[in-house]
Design a protein around this motif. Structure first.
Motif, PDB file in Angstrom:
ATOM      1  N   ASN A 187     -22.937 -67.501 -25.378  1.00 51.80           N
ATOM      2  CA  ASN A 187     -23.491 -66.248 -25.921  1.00 51.80           C
ATOM      3  C   ASN A 187     -22.403 -65.387 -26.572  1.00 51.80           C
ATOM      4  N   TYR A 188     -21.423 -66.052 -27.153  1.00 51.07           N
ATOM      5  CA  TYR A 188     -20.261 -65.355 -27.723  1.00 51.07           C
ATOM      6  C   TYR A 188     -20.680 -64.250 -28.702  1.00 51.07           C
ATOM      7  N   VAL A 189     -21.532 -64.593 -29.660  1.00 51.32           N
ATOM      8  CA  VAL A 189     -21.887 -63.629 -30.711  1.00 51.32           C
ATOM      9  C   VAL A 189     -22.752 -62.512 -30.140  1.00 51.32           C
ATOM     10  N   SER A 217     -13.616 -65.134 -25.479  1.00 48.77           N
ATOM     11  CA  SER A 217     -12.706 -66.184 -24.984  1.00 48.77           C
ATOM     12  C   SER A 217     -11.734 -65.679 -23.932  1.00 48.77           C
ATOM     13  N   ARG A 218     -11.365 -64.401 -23.994  1.00 47.98           N
ATOM     14  CA  ARG A 218     -10.343 -63.814 -23.116  1.00 47.98           C
ATOM     15  C   ARG A 218      -8.987 -64.500 -23.312  1.00 47.98           C
ATOM     16  N   LEU A 219      -8.768 -64.984 -24.530  1.00 42.95           N
ATOM     17  CA  LEU A 219      -7.488 -65.668 -24.796  1.00 42.95           C
ATOM     18  C   LEU A 219      -6.429 -64.721 -25.357  1.00 42.95           C
ATOM     19  N   SER A 220      -6.808 -63.454 -25.621  1.00 43.07           N
ATOM     20  CA  SER A 220      -5.898 -62.585 -26.372  1.00 43.07           C
ATOM     21  C   SER A 220      -4.515 -62.436 -25.737  1.00 43.07           C
ATOM     22  N   LYS A 240     -12.664 -65.399 -35.837  1.00 43.57           N
ATOM     23  CA  LYS A 240     -11.840 -64.352 -35.196  1.00 43.57           C
ATOM     24  C   LYS A 240     -10.386 -64.809 -35.090  1.00 43.57           C
ATOM     25  N   ILE A 241     -10.227 -66.063 -34.734  1.00 50.25           N
ATOM     26  CA  ILE A 241      -8.857 -66.590 -34.622  1.00 50.25           C
ATOM     27  C   ILE A 241      -8.173 -66.521 -35.994  1.00 50.25           C
ATOM     28  N   THR A 242      -8.939 -66.854 -37.038  1.00 48.46           N
ATOM     29  CA  THR A 242      -8.383 -66.780 -38.397  1.00 48.46           C
ATOM     30  C   THR A 242      -8.045 -65.328 -38.737  1.00 48.46           C
ATOM     31  N   ALA A 243      -8.944 -64.406 -38.336  1.00 52.30           N
ATOM     32  CA  ALA A 243      -8.700 -62.974 -38.611  1.00 52.30           C
ATOM     33  C   ALA A 243      -7.403 -62.538 -37.949  1.00 52.30           C
ATOM     34  N   ARG A 244      -7.142 -63.083 -36.785  1.00 54.40           N
ATOM     35  CA  ARG A 244      -5.916 -62.705 -36.078  1.00 54.40           C
ATOM     36  C   ARG A 244      -4.677 -63.086 -36.891  1.00 54.40           C
ATOM     37  N   VAL A 245      -4.686 -64.311 -37.362  1.00 54.78           N
ATOM     38  CA  VAL A 245      -3.512 -64.783 -38.102  1.00 54.78           C
ATOM     39  C   VAL A 245      -3.368 -63.968 -39.394  1.00 54.78           C
ATOM     40  N   ARG A 246      -4.493 -63.717 -40.029  1.00 58.41           N
ATOM     41  CA  ARG A 246      -4.472 -62.956 -41.293  1.00 58.41           C
ATOM     42  C   ARG A 246      -3.960 -61.526 -41.036  1.00 58.41           C
ATOM     43  N   THR A 247      -4.444 -60.914 -39.954  1.00 59.00           N
ATOM     44  CA  THR A 247      -4.039 -59.523 -39.679  1.00 59.00           C
ATOM     45  C   THR A 247      -2.570 -59.458 -39.297  1.00 59.00           C
ATOM     46  N   THR A 248      -2.136 -60.399 -38.476  1.00 56.27           N
ATOM     47  CA  THR A 248      -0.741 -60.301 -38.008  1.00 56.27           C
ATOM     48  C   THR A 248       0.264 -60.639 -39.107  1.00 56.27           C
ATOM     49  N   GLY A 294      -6.850 -54.332 -17.753  1.00 57.64           N
ATOM     50  CA  GLY A 294      -5.909 -54.624 -18.842  1.00 57.64           C
ATOM     51  C   GLY A 294      -6.586 -55.131 -20.102  1.00 57.64           C
ATOM     52  N   TRP A 295      -7.916 -55.055 -20.166  1.00 57.18           N
ATOM     53  CA  TRP A 295      -8.643 -55.605 -21.332  1.00 57.18           C
ATOM     54  C   TRP A 295      -9.853 -54.758 -21.681  1.00 57.18           C
ATOM     55  N   MET A 296     -10.173 -54.705 -22.951  1.00 56.10           N
ATOM     56  CA  MET A 296     -11.435 -54.117 -23.422  1.00 56.10           C
ATOM     57  C   MET A 296     -11.846 -54.886 -24.660  1.00 56.10           C
ATOM     58  N   ALA A 303       1.542 -55.973 -34.070  1.00 55.60           N
ATOM     59  CA  ALA A 303       0.968 -56.153 -35.407  1.00 55.60           C
ATOM     60  C   ALA A 303      -0.529 -55.848 -35.403  1.00 55.60           C
ATOM     61  N   LEU A 304      -1.247 -56.276 -34.357  1.00 57.24           N
ATOM     62  CA  LEU A 304      -2.691 -56.035 -34.305  1.00 57.24           C
ATOM     63  C   LEU A 304      -2.995 -54.597 -33.886  1.00 57.24           C
ATOM     64  N   HIS A 305      -2.336 -54.177 -32.827  1.00 58.84           N
ATOM     65  CA  HIS A 305      -2.617 -52.857 -32.268  1.00 58.84           C
ATOM     66  C   HIS A 305      -2.356 -51.759 -33.308  1.00 58.84           C
ATOM     67  N   GLN A 333      -5.921 -47.941 -38.827  1.00 61.80           N
ATOM     68  CA  GLN A 333      -7.148 -48.040 -39.615  1.00 61.80           C
ATOM     69  C   GLN A 333      -8.210 -47.032 -39.131  1.00 61.80           C
ATOM     70  N   ILE A 334      -8.253 -46.802 -37.834  1.00 62.37           N
ATOM     71  CA  ILE A 334      -9.270 -45.890 -37.285  1.00 62.37           C
ATOM     72  C   ILE A 334      -8.858 -44.434 -37.476  1.00 62.37           C
ATOM     73  N   THR A 335      -7.560 -44.185 -37.437  1.00 59.22           N
ATOM     74  CA  THR A 335      -7.112 -42.793 -37.375  1.00 59.22           C
ATOM     75  C   THR A 335      -6.667 -42.214 -38.724  1.00 59.22           C
TER      76      THR A 335
HETATM   77  C1  LIG Z   1      -7.616 -50.255 -31.758  1.00 59.22           C
HETATM   78  C2  LIG Z   1      -7.551 -51.755 -31.541  1.00 59.22           C
HETATM   79  C3  LIG Z   1      -6.407 -52.320 -31.008  1.00 59.22           C
HETATM   80  C4  LIG Z   1      -6.327 -53.723 -30.812  1.00 59.22           C
HETATM   81  N1  LIG Z   1      -5.181 -54.231 -30.277  1.00 59.22           N
HETATM   82  C5  LIG Z   1      -5.085 -55.572 -30.043  1.00 59.22           C
HETATM   83  C6  LIG Z   1      -3.900 -56.122 -29.463  1.00 59.22           C
HETATM   84  O1  LIG Z   1      -2.914 -55.415 -29.188  1.00 59.22           O
HETATM   85  N2  LIG Z   1      -3.873 -57.468 -29.228  1.00 59.22           N
HETATM   86  C7  LIG Z   1      -4.936 -58.283 -29.520  1.00 59.22           C
HETATM   87  O2  LIG Z   1      -4.855 -59.486 -29.268  1.00 59.22           O
HETATM   88  N3  LIG Z   1      -6.051 -57.782 -30.102  1.00 59.22           N
HETATM   89  C8  LIG Z   1      -6.174 -56.455 -30.363  1.00 59.22           C
HETATM   90  N4  LIG Z   1      -7.322 -55.945 -30.940  1.00 59.22           N
HETATM   91  C9  LIG Z   1      -8.373 -56.892 -31.434  1.00 59.22           C
HETATM   92  C10 LIG Z   1      -9.479 -57.283 -30.448  1.00 59.22           C
HETATM   93  O3  LIG Z   1     -10.082 -56.164 -29.870  1.00 59.22           O
HETATM   94  C11 LIG Z   1      -8.989 -58.242 -29.343  1.00 59.22           C
HETATM   95  O4  LIG Z   1      -8.282 -59.305 -29.944  1.00 59.22           O
HETATM   96  C12 LIG Z   1     -10.136 -58.862 -28.550  1.00 59.22           C
HETATM   97  O5  LIG Z   1     -10.890 -57.842 -27.949  1.00 59.22           O
HETATM   98  C13 LIG Z   1      -9.540 -59.796 -27.506  1.00 59.22           C
HETATM   99  O6  LIG Z   1     -10.510 -60.368 -26.671  1.00 59.22           O
HETATM  100  P1  LIG Z   1     -10.789 -61.947 -26.709  1.00 59.22           P
HETATM  101  O7  LIG Z   1      -9.527 -62.728 -26.639  1.00 59.22           O
HETATM  102  O8  LIG Z   1     -11.801 -62.254 -25.663  1.00 59.22           O
HETATM  103  O9  LIG Z   1     -11.401 -62.085 -28.173  1.00 59.22           O
HETATM  104  P2  LIG Z   1     -12.310 -63.175 -28.870  1.00 59.22           P
HETATM  105  O10 LIG Z   1     -13.463 -62.464 -29.461  1.00 59.22           O
HETATM  106  O11 LIG Z   1     -12.586 -64.308 -27.988  1.00 59.22           O
HETATM  107  O12 LIG Z   1     -11.416 -63.635 -30.097  1.00 59.22           O
HETATM  108  C14 LIG Z   1     -10.484 -64.708 -30.034  1.00 59.22           C
HETATM  109  C15 LIG Z   1      -9.139 -64.242 -30.513  1.00 59.22           C
HETATM  110  O13 LIG Z   1      -9.233 -63.843 -31.872  1.00 59.22           O
HETATM  111  C16 LIG Z   1      -8.405 -62.722 -32.099  1.00 59.22           C
HETATM  112  N5  LIG Z   1      -9.251 -61.601 -32.511  1.00 59.22           N
HETATM  113  C17 LIG Z   1     -10.458 -61.245 -32.009  1.00 59.22           C
HETATM  114  N6  LIG Z   1     -10.937 -60.180 -32.678  1.00 59.22           N
HETATM  115  C18 LIG Z   1     -10.025 -59.878 -33.615  1.00 59.22           C
HETATM  116  C19 LIG Z   1      -9.956 -58.896 -34.615  1.00 59.22           C
HETATM  117  N7  LIG Z   1     -10.935 -58.016 -34.819  1.00 59.22           N
HETATM  118  N8  LIG Z   1      -8.863 -58.862 -35.410  1.00 59.22           N
HETATM  119  C20 LIG Z   1      -7.861 -59.743 -35.253  1.00 59.22           C
HETATM  120  N9  LIG Z   1      -7.868 -60.693 -34.309  1.00 59.22           N
HETATM  121  C21 LIG Z   1      -8.939 -60.769 -33.513  1.00 59.22           C
HETATM  122  C22 LIG Z   1      -7.687 -62.419 -30.794  1.00 59.22           C
HETATM  123  O14 LIG Z   1      -6.441 -63.066 -30.804  1.00 59.22           O
HETATM  124  C23 LIG Z   1      -8.600 -63.039 -29.773  1.00 59.22           C
HETATM  125  O15 LIG Z   1      -7.916 -63.439 -28.628  1.00 59.22           O
HETATM  126  C24 LIG Z   1      -7.425 -54.560 -31.169  1.00 59.22           C
HETATM  127  C25 LIG Z   1      -8.578 -53.969 -31.689  1.00 59.22           C
HETATM  128  C26 LIG Z   1      -8.645 -52.584 -31.894  1.00 59.22           C
HETATM  129  C27 LIG Z   1      -9.909 -51.981 -32.462  1.00 59.22           C
END
Ligand SMILES: Cc1cc2nc3c(=O)[nH]c(=O)nc-3n(C[C@H](O)[C@H](O)[C@H](O)COP(=O)(O)OP(=O)(O)OC[C@H]3O[C@@H](n4cnc5c(N)ncnc54)[C@H](O)[C@@H]3O)c2cc1C
Length: 462
Positions: free
Chosen positions: A201-203, A217-220, A259-267, A315-317, A354-356, A362-364
């Motif tokens: 039920n990821y989506v 995934s909780r892999l962050s 999402k994983i791709t978005a991570r690499v692109r953002t970082t 430690g997570w949201m 890089a992500l944080h 972007q929000i502020t």
């Molecule tokens: C203000 C703010 C600060 C954030 N700071 C961080 C941070 O310090 N570290 C961090 O890992 N993520 C950050 N995020 C992105 C995102 O909220 C977390 O990656 C996600 O909640 C992690 O949970 P998950 O591993 O279960 O994600 P999943 O949904 O399972 O995603 C898999 C992986 O994809 C990447 N990912 C997911 N969503 C995004 C996204 N929107 N943009 C880029 N990559 C994404 C993460 O690496 C994540 O572990 C931030 C988001 C916001 C709005």
């Protein structure tokens, strides 16, 4: 001597620097605890705890192959100088993503030593070029861990192998009791459990505060500290995807891969560490009491308080909550963003600069001249309609009827709950914030770009 310098790549599998260095013979796997890094405002004891757990796991894996993991508590240049005195020449192996890259490039050039850098380089501007480079990175085979690791019998006294000394190193803040535990083994277990069942039920659960803590995934944190590579995740997920027959399951996994791709692109975006002076001018005077109430989850706005208390505890949201608490402090309360941003960074186990920084800016209103002012009451009702999340963390509201759980101040028996009235009138405050941000608006206002949406969120260009 072949030195592998670990940083945020605390793993043995798909660790190209280690795989390549081991081909040359004797290696020195090394993790340096730099006091200057750990003193930085965004780092805390809970990050260090995650790193220690990761190092313990890494050390076990290296020992299993006949080697040892070495440590030093010092600035990196000091350690390298001592190593250079002991070894006539050095080859240093690192990942391109290492936070030590800049320092090491300078030091190795100055001291005429060789630096080997591994890992893909992605185009920051063109999406087409990025996609091509990312595809070739993720399709390349993962680097196998060396079968045997040979390390020197004697090493300079600046290095040690006893974890006790690391445990004695103090980092500001408190440790966490209910957070995810660091280490490559835990990272693989987490990926396994996600691909076996949790992804179903990821989506659907992505934005829901409690369900997302299971379904995403909780892999962050594991990715952030390098306990697992993005390539490993991509390849394992693709394998699973190929074996899926059900369209809905495929959809879930594809959404995860995006999402994983978005991570690499953002970082790969260059961080823009900037303080927009125009935005600073419209902020309220610093209010320490407001800041503390936000940080401790006592603002009187239930979903914000539940989010902050859950973050302190776990430690997570999820993404939506991160957006909401950031917008609340910086836009609704209109406090300067840097101290809150550091406070949040200290609490996120997965803190990745890089992500944080990218999302906070972007929000502020500090990035691309955009701002996102979120109405937490309205969004709270959408993502936690029955208030289950609120009741879990804001126990004062455990028994409040559902129609009041997001606005308990309307509940007739509110003053018996022991829960504070809201710190601010959110609707009025957001309206005022909108006006102040719009005062920074230049020509865009008439272009129709600026405005709100059905979530009660104001997103506009400033
Ligand atoms: C203000 C703010 C600060 C954030 N700071 C961080 C941070 O310090 N570290 C961090 O890992 N993520 C950050 N995020 C992105 C995102 O909220 C977390 O990656 C996600 O909640 C992690 O949970 P998950 O591993 O279960 O994600 P999943 O949904 O399972 O995603 C898999 C992986 O994809 C990447 N990912 C997911 N969503 C995004 C996204 N929107 N943009 C880029 N990559 C994404 C993460 O690496 C994540 O572990 C931030 C988001 C916001 C709005």
């Amino acid at each position: 001597m072949n030195i592998i310098l670990f940083d945020r790549d605390l793993r043995i599998f798909d660790h190209q620097p280690m795989a390549e260095a081991a081909k040359m013979g004797e290696i020195l796997p090394l993790y340096i605890i730099e006091p200057s890094q750990w003193e930085a405002p965004a780092y805390s004891a809970r990050h260090f705890q995650f790193v220690i757990e990761s190092l313990e796991d890494l050390s076990d894996q290296i020992q299993g192959k006949g080697g040892r993991l070495f440590y030093s508590i010092n600035e990196v240049e000091i350690v390298l100088e001592k190593l250079l005195e002991a070894y006539d020449s050095m080859n240093v192996f690192i990942h391109r993503s290492s936070g030590l890259l800049e320092k090491l490039t300078g030091w190795t050039e100055e001291n005429q030593q060789r630096l080997f850098i591994y890992g893909a380089e992605f185009d920051q501007v063109s999406a087409k070029a990025f996609n091509k480079q990312f595809q070739s990175y993720r399709d390349e085979p993962c680097a196998e861990a060396p079968a045997k690791i040979f390390v020197p019998k004697e090493t300079p006294s600046i290095l040690f192998t006893d974890m006790k000394k690391i445990h004695q190193f103090r980092v500001k803040g408190k440790k966490i009791r209910f957070g995810q535990q660091g280490g490559e083994s835990r990272a693989i277990e987490t990926l396994d459990s996600f691909l076996e069942e949790r992804y179903a039920n990821y989506v659907e659960n992505q934005q829901k505060p409690l369900p997302s803590s299971f379904s995403s995934s909780r892999l962050s944190a594991y990715i952030a500290w390098g306990n697992i590579s993005v390539r490993t995740i991509f390849q394992r997920t693709t394998e699973k995807l190929q074996s899926c027959e059900n369209d809905d399951e495929k959809l879930q996994l594809e959404a995860f891969l995006s999402k994983i791709t978005a991570r690499v692109r953002t970082t790969c975006n260059q961080p823009e560490h900037k303080q927009d002076t125009e935005v600073s001018k419209i902020k309220n005077e610093w209010n320490e009491e407001w800041f503390q109430r936000w940080l401790e989850g006592r603002t009187g706005v239930p979903v914000i308080d539940a989010a902050m208390r859950s973050l302190v505890k776990t430690g997570w949201m999820n993404y939506s909550l991160r957006e909401m608490v950031t917008s609340f402090i910086a836009n609704t309360l209109m406090l300067d963003g840097q101290k809150p941003s550091d406070a949040l960074a200290q609490l996120y186990l997965d803190y990745d600069p890089a992500l944080h920084d990218f999302y906070v800016q972007q929000i502020t209103g500090l990035r691309m001249k955009k701002v996102k002012i979120i109405n937490p009451i309205k969004v709270g009702k959408q993502i936690d309609p029955d208030g289950t999340f609120i009741r879990r963390y804001v126990t004062e509201l455990e028994k409040v009827p559902v129609e009041y759980v997001h606005e308990p101040w309307l509940y007739p028996a509110f003053y018996q709950l022991g829960y504070p009235p809201p710190i601010i009138d959110v609707i009025k405050a957001n309206k005022l914030a909108g006006q102040r941000f719009k005062s920074l608006t230049k020509k865009d206002e008439s272009s129709g770009k600026n405005g709100g949406d059905e979530t009660g969120q104001l997103s506009f260009d400033i």
